[in-house]
Motif scaffolding. Structure first.
Motif, short mmCIF file in Angstrom:
data_model
loop_
_atom_site.label_atom_id
_atom_site.label_comp_id
_atom_site.label_asym_id
_atom_site.label_seq_id
_atom_site.Cartn_x
_atom_site.Cartn_y
_atom_site.Cartn_z
N ALA A 108 -8.30 4.33 1.96
CA ALA A 108 -9.14 3.98 0.81
C ALA A 108 -8.61 2.74 0.11
N ALA A 109 -7.29 2.66 -0.02
CA ALA A 109 -6.68 1.49 -0.67
C ALA A 109 -6.89 0.22 0.14
N GLU A 110 -6.86 0.38 1.46
CA GLU A 110 -6.97 -0.78 2.36
C GLU A 110 -8.29 -1.52 2.18
N SER A 111 -9.33 -0.80 1.75
CA SER A 111 -10.65 -1.43 1.60
C SER A 111 -10.66 -2.51 0.51
N GLU A 112 -9.66 -2.51 -0.36
CA GLU A 112 -9.60 -3.48 -1.45
C GLU A 112 -8.67 -4.66 -1.14
N LEU A 113 -8.02 -4.62 0.02
CA LEU A 113 -7.01 -5.63 0.33
C LEU A 113 -7.42 -6.49 1.53
N PRO A 114 -6.89 -7.70 1.63
CA PRO A 114 -7.23 -8.58 2.76
C PRO A 114 -6.36 -8.34 3.99
N PHE A 115 -5.64 -7.21 4.04
CA PHE A 115 -4.80 -6.91 5.21
C PHE A 115 -4.75 -5.39 5.38
N ARG A 116 -4.21 -4.95 6.51
CA ARG A 116 -4.20 -3.53 6.85
C ARG A 116 -2.93 -2.85 6.31
N LEU A 117 -3.06 -1.54 6.07
CA LEU A 117 -1.93 -0.73 5.62
C LEU A 117 -1.64 0.33 6.67
N THR A 118 -0.38 0.70 6.79
CA THR A 118 0.02 1.76 7.71
C THR A 118 0.88 2.77 6.98
N ALA A 119 0.79 4.02 7.39
CA ALA A 119 1.61 5.06 6.77
C ALA A 119 3.08 4.84 7.13
N THR A 120 3.96 5.24 6.24
CA THR A 120 5.40 5.11 6.48
C THR A 120 6.08 6.44 6.22
N ASP A 121 7.13 6.70 6.99
CA ASP A 121 7.82 7.98 6.84
C ASP A 121 8.75 8.00 5.63
N ASP A 122 9.28 6.85 5.25
CA ASP A 122 10.26 6.79 4.17
C ASP A 122 9.63 6.27 2.89
N VAL A 123 9.34 7.19 1.98
CA VAL A 123 8.80 6.78 0.67
C VAL A 123 9.80 7.13 -0.44
N SER A 124 11.04 7.38 -0.04
CA SER A 124 12.06 7.77 -1.02
C SER A 124 13.04 6.65 -1.33
N ASP A 125 12.81 5.46 -0.79
CA ASP A 125 13.70 4.33 -1.02
C ASP A 125 13.35 3.68 -2.35
N MET A 126 13.91 4.23 -3.43
CA MET A 126 13.58 3.73 -4.76
C MET A 126 14.17 2.34 -5.02
N ARG A 127 15.30 2.04 -4.40
CA ARG A 127 15.87 0.70 -4.56
C ARG A 127 14.95 -0.35 -3.92
N GLY A 128 14.44 -0.01 -2.73
CA GLY A 128 13.50 -0.91 -2.07
C GLY A 128 12.22 -1.07 -2.89
N LEU A 129 11.79 0.03 -3.51
CA LEU A 129 10.59 -0.03 -4.35
C LEU A 129 10.83 -0.95 -5.56
N SER A 130 12.03 -0.88 -6.13
CA SER A 130 12.36 -1.75 -7.27
C SER A 130 12.25 -3.22 -6.89
N LEU A 131 12.80 -3.57 -5.72
CA LEU A 131 12.74 -4.96 -5.26
C LEU A 131 11.30 -5.38 -4.97
N ALA A 132 10.51 -4.44 -4.42
CA ALA A 132 9.11 -4.75 -4.12
C ALA A 132 8.32 -5.01 -5.40
N VAL A 133 8.52 -4.17 -6.40
CA VAL A 133 7.80 -4.33 -7.66
C VAL A 133 8.21 -5.62 -8.36
N GLU A 134 9.49 -5.97 -8.26
CA GLU A 134 9.96 -7.22 -8.87
C GLU A 134 9.22 -8.42 -8.28
N ARG A 135 8.96 -8.37 -6.99
CA ARG A 135 8.20 -9.45 -6.34
C ARG A 135 6.71 -9.39 -6.72
#
Length: 663
Positions: free
Chosen positions: A577-604
């Motif tokens: 559903a989210a992919e329909s709003e974006l100009p690229f494809r999304l794929t499911a990921t097994d690791d959604v617990s990497d909060m440090r990685g999420l912090s760096l992603a949000v900063e960008r």
């Protein structure tokens, strides 16, 4: 104009203003070069009688080296002067308020006028999805106000004593809504930058004044007939002073023209927010009727004149220098039927103001009775904020960014009423506010909670820990929908902490989060919210596009999709559903617990261009609404994520009441 377009236009306008001011500086360089050339020519060993004062004679003193030297000197003065003023204003709105002689209003004040303005500001902040700004009062009898700061986490609202004494609640709400428009649409940051730039140009005039003052200790022509250096220095000082103030004059013309146009837009936004043109209209009428008008006595008024709600100083013979449109024009725009009279026909202020605040909340338009979209808010415990949140709720919130209306104000007031009075009062006190934030991190599991308390007791200040033991049980019972408003309400008290106290508070939060050996999504969100609103952090220029941040979008949306459900198929459906709003494809990921990685992603992701953020917000919305029903925890996470991305999201409006047994 929507929030993102306004932000983009403010960003572009900043660039155009820089170009105009650079042209002004170039003009100063040319004129200063000519003045220095004349001074050097006259000091070239000739007497005044022998000097060739023709234009050709004066220009003969010009050289490439002279032009380059003057250009470097003028640029150095302007840049260093601007940087110096920027350093003085590094604390944002607080620096401006204190320079004007303002005093921060005690959050637990017993003064009825001050309590009223604090309540109005809190309601507007929660309705617009921004952190609650600090409020300063200026002891002036005139009617005026201002918003100052570089961003929402250092913004303040300043208001004169005459304003809170003479305006009723609806009029105060109109004034505050006007100032919040400046905050939300990027005007506030633009105005702060203008202060620094214009100060740099003004420094040239200051140097001229210093040269003139230095001549008091030197007799002109005292060195003999051929010694005319004193007269030359006198002439150069006068020239520099005139040049500097001429540059400031043209700079102020630019500032005033921009300010006047933005004032009309802010007036219109205030009417849109409150749906009550009489509020801001009557506030402007009262300025015309007030003996002091809107003029301030503070010595720094001229420097900050473009920040005010109304004209802060007299403009003399020329309306070109006015930072605000004529009062009558502003009134007629919001109240076309106004008869032109400044007679005040509304109830006398003290007759209304003496009523207790609780009486305000009992008015028919307050709480549930203000209109469609406000759900039952009681605040008595978990599960009491029972209502249906759907895709329409999210789309309304996104569409209302930067322009909340009376429904959001009604829900904000109802939300504040739903908070237990003792918790709301505690959020205004620095020790108790820290305790409330700690309490939000406590586990519902008693064993884990006892372990967290033992860890915290080893590092916490005793008074904060005692407050935690007092208020913790009540916070644990709070409805999920009240957690984000509680955080927003506590921010002014937390901003009052010293640097050492803030560092210790951050350490205690980290220890609580680490106590169970893992970082939950709520713990990460709360920590990031506080970090975003309490620290002076900068993500860099907002110049990135969505296609530049595919990996970061993937990480954020995967975490958001997994937050609402555990089933792999449901997570995949949310991402689709989210992919329909974006100009690229999304794929499911097994690791959604990497909060440090999420912090760096949000900063960008915070560096996205304004006009690229709506697509990301829409993708986030699709994630939480794909099932047709949005849980309160998902709504809270969605709004918190938007706040972290510097997108103030109004409350999600409830479509209809929901039976308590359904929740």
């Amino acid at each position: 104009m929507d929030f993102f377009t306004a932000q983009d236009q403010a960003r572009r306008k900043t660039g155009r203003l820089v170009v105009l001011l650079v042209l002004a500086v170039l003009a100063l360089i040319v004129v200063t070069t000519l003045a220095v050339a004349v001074a050097l020519y006259l000091m070239g060993g000739q007497s005044s009688a022998q000097a060739d004062l023709s234009a050709q004679g004066m220009l003969s003193a010009l050289s490439v080296e002279l032009v380059a030297g003057v250009a470097v000197a003028v640029l150095a003065v302007v840049v260093l002067g601007g940087l110096f003023k920027r350093s003085q204003l590094r604390r944002g709105g607080r620096a401006v308020a204190e320079a004007l002689g303002g005093r921060e209003i005690n959050l637990n004040t017993r003064d009825a006028d001050e309590r009223r303005i604090l309540n109005v500001v809190e309601e507007m902040a929660i309705a617009s999805g921004t952190s609650v700004p600090s409020v300063y009062v200026l002891e002036e009898e005139s009617i005026n106000a201002f918003a100052a700061g570089y961003q929402t986490n250092d913004a303040v609202i300043g208001i004169t004593r005459g304003t809170i004494r003479n305006l009723n609640r609806d009029e105060l709400q109109g004034v505050v809504a006007h100032e919040f428009s400046h905050i939300l649409h990027g005007d506030m940051r633009l105005n702060m930058r203008l202060i620094s730039i214009l100060h740099g140009i003004l420094i040239i005039g200051f140097l001229g004044s210093m040269l003139l003052r230095s001549m008091r200790f030197r007799r002109v022509g005292g060195g003999g007939k051929r010694d005319n250096s004193g007269a030359v220095v006198l002439a150069l000082g006068a020239a520099l002073m005139v040049i500097g103030y001429a540059g400031t004059f043209f700079g102020n013309l630019i500032k005033s023209a921009v300010s006047r146009q933005r004032e009309y837009l802010a007036d219109a936004s205030a009417v849109q927010y409150t749906r009550n043109p009489q509020g801001i209209g009557n506030a402007l009428v009262k300025i015309g009727a007030n003996s002091q008008g809107s003029y301030l006595q503070a010595t720094q008024t001229a420097e900050f004149s473009h920040l005010f709600f109304s004209q802060g100083m007299r403009v003399g013979f020329s309306q070109m220098m006015a930072t605000h449109p004529p009062l009558k024009d502003r009134i007629k725009r919001v109240m076309p039927g106004w008869d032109g009279s400044f007679e005040v026909t509304s109830p006398t202020p003290h007759a209304e103001n003496d009523a207790p605040e609780s009486a305000e909340n009992e008015r028919p338009e307050a709480g549930l009775r203000m209109g469609v979209g406000v759900g039952p808010l009681t605040g008595t415990g978990v599960g009491t904020l029972t209502a249906v949140l759907t895709a329409a709720s999210v789309q309304t919130a996104i569409g209302s960014m930067g322009q909340p209306d009376q429904r959001h104000l009604a829900q904000a007031r109802a939300t504040l009423d739903a908070l237990p009075e003792r918790i709301r009062t505690a959020a205004h006190e620095p020790y108790a506010a820290r305790a409330l934030m700690h309490a939000l991190l406590l586990s519902q599991d008693q064993t884990m909670r006892q372990h967290q308390l033992k860890v915290l007791q080893q590092v916490a200040i005793p008074d904060v820990y005692q407050a935690l033991m007092e208020y913790g049980p009540d916070v644990l019972k709070l409805d999920i929908a009240l957690r984000l408003p509680l955080i927003e309400l506590a921010l002014p008290a937390l901003r009052s902490l010293s640097m050492q106290q803030a560092q210790h508070f951050r350490l205690c939060m980290e220890r609580l989060i680490e106590a169970d050996g893992e970082v939950s999504l709520f713990e990460w969100t709360l920590y990031q919210l506080l970090l975003n609103n309490l620290s002076e952090q900068s993500s860099g220029p907002a110049n990135l596009k969505l296609n530049d941040l595919q990996r970061e979008c993937q990480m954020l949306l995967a975490v958001l999709a997994a937050a609402g459900q555990d089933d792999a198929d449901e997570i995949s459906a949310a991402l689709n559903a989210a992919e329909s709003e974006l100009p690229f494809r999304l794929t499911a990921t097994d690791d959604v617990s990497d909060m440090r990685g999420l912090s760096l992603a949000v900063e960008r992701l915070r560096r996205l261009k304004p006009l690229h953020k709506p697509a990301l917000l829409q993708a986030m919305a699709r994630c939480i609404e794909h099932s047709g029903r949005i849980l309160p925890a998902e709504a809270e996470l969605f709004r918190a994520m938007a706040d972290i991305l510097d997108c103030p999201m109004p409350p999600l409006l409830f479509d209809k009441p929901l039976d308590v047994n359904e929740a």
